[in-house]
Design an enzyme around this catalytic site. Structure first.
Site, PDB file in Angstrom:
ATOM      1  N   LYS A 276       0.836  -1.200   0.000  1.00 17.91           N
ATOM      2  CA  LYS A 276       0.000   0.000   0.000  1.00 17.91           C
ATOM      3  C   LYS A 276       0.883   1.267   0.000  1.00 17.91           C
ATOM      4  CE  LYS A 276      -3.845  -2.298   2.416  1.00 17.91           C
ATOM      5  NZ  LYS A 276      -4.675  -2.279   3.658  1.00 17.91           N
TER       6      LYS A 276
ATOM      7  N   TYR B 187     -12.634  -2.866  -2.853  1.00 24.74           N
ATOM      8  CA  TYR B 187     -13.169  -2.794  -1.482  1.00 24.74           C
ATOM      9  C   TYR B 187     -14.700  -2.708  -1.490  1.00 24.74           C
ATOM     10  CZ  TYR B 187      -8.470  -2.203   0.544  1.00 24.74           C
ATOM     11  OH  TYR B 187      -7.169  -2.385   0.969  1.00 24.74           O
TER      12      TYR B 187
ATOM     13  N   ASN C 223      -1.657  -0.003   7.380  1.00 21.87           N
ATOM     14  CA  ASN C 223      -1.158  -1.353   7.684  1.00 21.87           C
ATOM     15  C   ASN C 223      -0.345  -2.001   6.558  1.00 21.87           C
ATOM     16  OD1 ASN C 223      -3.310  -1.875   6.056  1.00 21.87           O
ATOM     17  ND2 ASN C 223      -4.400  -3.204   7.490  1.00 21.87           N
TER      18      ASN C 223
ATOM     19  N   HIS D 104      -1.756  -5.437   1.509  1.00 18.03           N
ATOM     20  CA  HIS D 104      -3.013  -6.156   1.290  1.00 18.03           C
ATOM     21  C   HIS D 104      -2.690  -7.589   0.906  1.00 18.03           C
ATOM     22  CE1 HIS D 104      -6.973  -7.269  -0.181  1.00 18.03           C
ATOM     23  NE2 HIS D 104      -6.356  -7.779  -1.236  1.00 18.03           N
TER      24      HIS D 104
HETATM   25  P1  IDP Z   1      -7.760  -6.940   5.394  1.00 17.48           P
HETATM   26  O1  IDP Z   1      -7.023  -5.871   4.630  1.00 17.48           O
HETATM   27  O2  IDP Z   1      -6.888  -7.502   6.509  1.00 17.48           O
HETATM   28  O3  IDP Z   1      -8.337  -8.017   4.523  1.00 17.48           O
HETATM   29  P2  IDP Z   1     -10.400  -5.660   5.674  1.00 17.48           P
HETATM   30  O4  IDP Z   1     -11.360  -5.826   6.815  1.00 17.48           O
HETATM   31  O5  IDP Z   1     -10.785  -6.214   4.349  1.00 17.48           O
HETATM   32  O6  IDP Z   1      -8.987  -6.232   6.169  1.00 17.48           O
HETATM   33  O7  IDP Z   1     -10.132  -4.099   5.547  1.00 17.48           O
HETATM   34  C1  IDP Z   1      -9.483  -3.586   4.423  1.00 17.48           C
HETATM   35  C2  IDP Z   1      -8.563  -2.458   4.837  1.00 17.48           C
HETATM   36  O8  IDP Z   1      -9.347  -1.367   5.348  1.00 17.48           O
HETATM   37  C3  IDP Z   1      -7.590  -2.783   5.967  1.00 17.48           C
HETATM   38  O9  IDP Z   1      -6.450  -3.480   5.539  1.00 17.48           O
HETATM   39  C4  IDP Z   1      -7.269  -1.399   6.480  1.00 17.48           C
HETATM   40  O10 IDP Z   1      -6.325  -0.740   5.621  1.00 17.48           O
HETATM   41  C5  IDP Z   1      -8.611  -0.686   6.340  1.00 17.48           C
HETATM   42  N1  IDP Z   1      -9.370  -0.729   7.602  1.00 17.48           N
HETATM   43  C6  IDP Z   1     -10.021  -1.784   8.133  1.00 17.48           C
HETATM   44  N2  IDP Z   1     -10.596  -1.481   9.292  1.00 17.48           N
HETATM   45  C7  IDP Z   1     -10.306  -0.165   9.519  1.00 17.48           C
HETATM   46  C8  IDP Z   1     -10.619   0.764  10.574  1.00 17.48           C
HETATM   47  O11 IDP Z   1     -11.309   0.454  11.546  1.00 17.48           O
HETATM   48  N3  IDP Z   1     -10.118   2.019  10.418  1.00 17.48           N
HETATM   49  C9  IDP Z   1      -9.367   2.404   9.363  1.00 17.48           C
HETATM   50  N4  IDP Z   1      -9.064   1.571   8.354  1.00 17.48           N
HETATM   51  C10 IDP Z   1      -9.513   0.305   8.437  1.00 17.48           C
END
Ligand code: IDP
Length: 162
Positions: free
Chosen positions: A20, A60, A123, A126
């Protein structure tokens, strides 16, 4: 569960991994690629791009109702991403383990997120969360000509084929 032996088709499971914008800015691309190479997976697609918003909204699609979605779009369009397709036995599940929990506060040390990040909104990587999801995401980010069909010389060393 999965079998100990690796059939030709099981050996060709694929997943989408993306560095990312924060990971690219922090020059983590090389270290992330290295982890997948050293684990034994095969790189079959790789590119850098500034992700268009419509592509991200499809990627997404399941998060569009979340309160953080606008911030997620802003984050993901803040700079270039490096998108990759990795292939190998059980690659979807193994790469989710290598990447770690979505929230870095819960990600184990030794995982990408557990080693390089502190907050869920930044984070670093992906990784597709299922085989079906991976197929959908790979089609979204890559066209067929961009995926390279090649044999890695160690493919029957890292996996026992039936
Ligand atoms: P994943 O990336 O581990 O599969 P997902 O639930 O699909 O997790 O969420 C996609 C992305 O959305 C996450 O990797 C993160 O960058 C962002 N995200 C998820 N939850 C939050 C939150 O509570 N606050 C801000 N960003 C979030």
């Amino acid at each position: 569960g999965f079998s100990y032996y690796c059939t030709a088709s099981a050996g060709r499971e694929r997943t989408l991994i993306a560095v990312k914008p924060d990971g690219v800015q922090r020059r983590l691309v090389g270290q992330i690629i290295q982890r997948f190479e050293q684990r034994g997976f095969k790189l079959v697609g790789l590119k850098m791009l500034k992700a268009p918003e419509d592509l991200l909204s499809q990627h997404y699609h399941n998060l569009q109702k979340k309160s953080f979605y606008p911030y997620l779009l802003c984050y993901m369009t803040s700079g270039p991403v490096v998108v990759m397709v990795w292939e190998g036995f059980n690659v979807v599940q193994t790469s989710r383990m290598m990447v770690g929990s979505t929230n870095p506060a819960e990600a184990q040390p030794g995982t990408v997120r557990g080693d390089f990040s502190i907050h869920v909104s930044r984070n670093v990587v992906h990784a597709s969360d299922s085989v079906a999801g991976a197929e959908r995401e790979i089609q979204l980010w890559f066209n067929g000509r961009e995926l390279i069909d090649w044999d890695c010389c160690d493919h029957n060393i890292v996996c026992e084929f039936t």
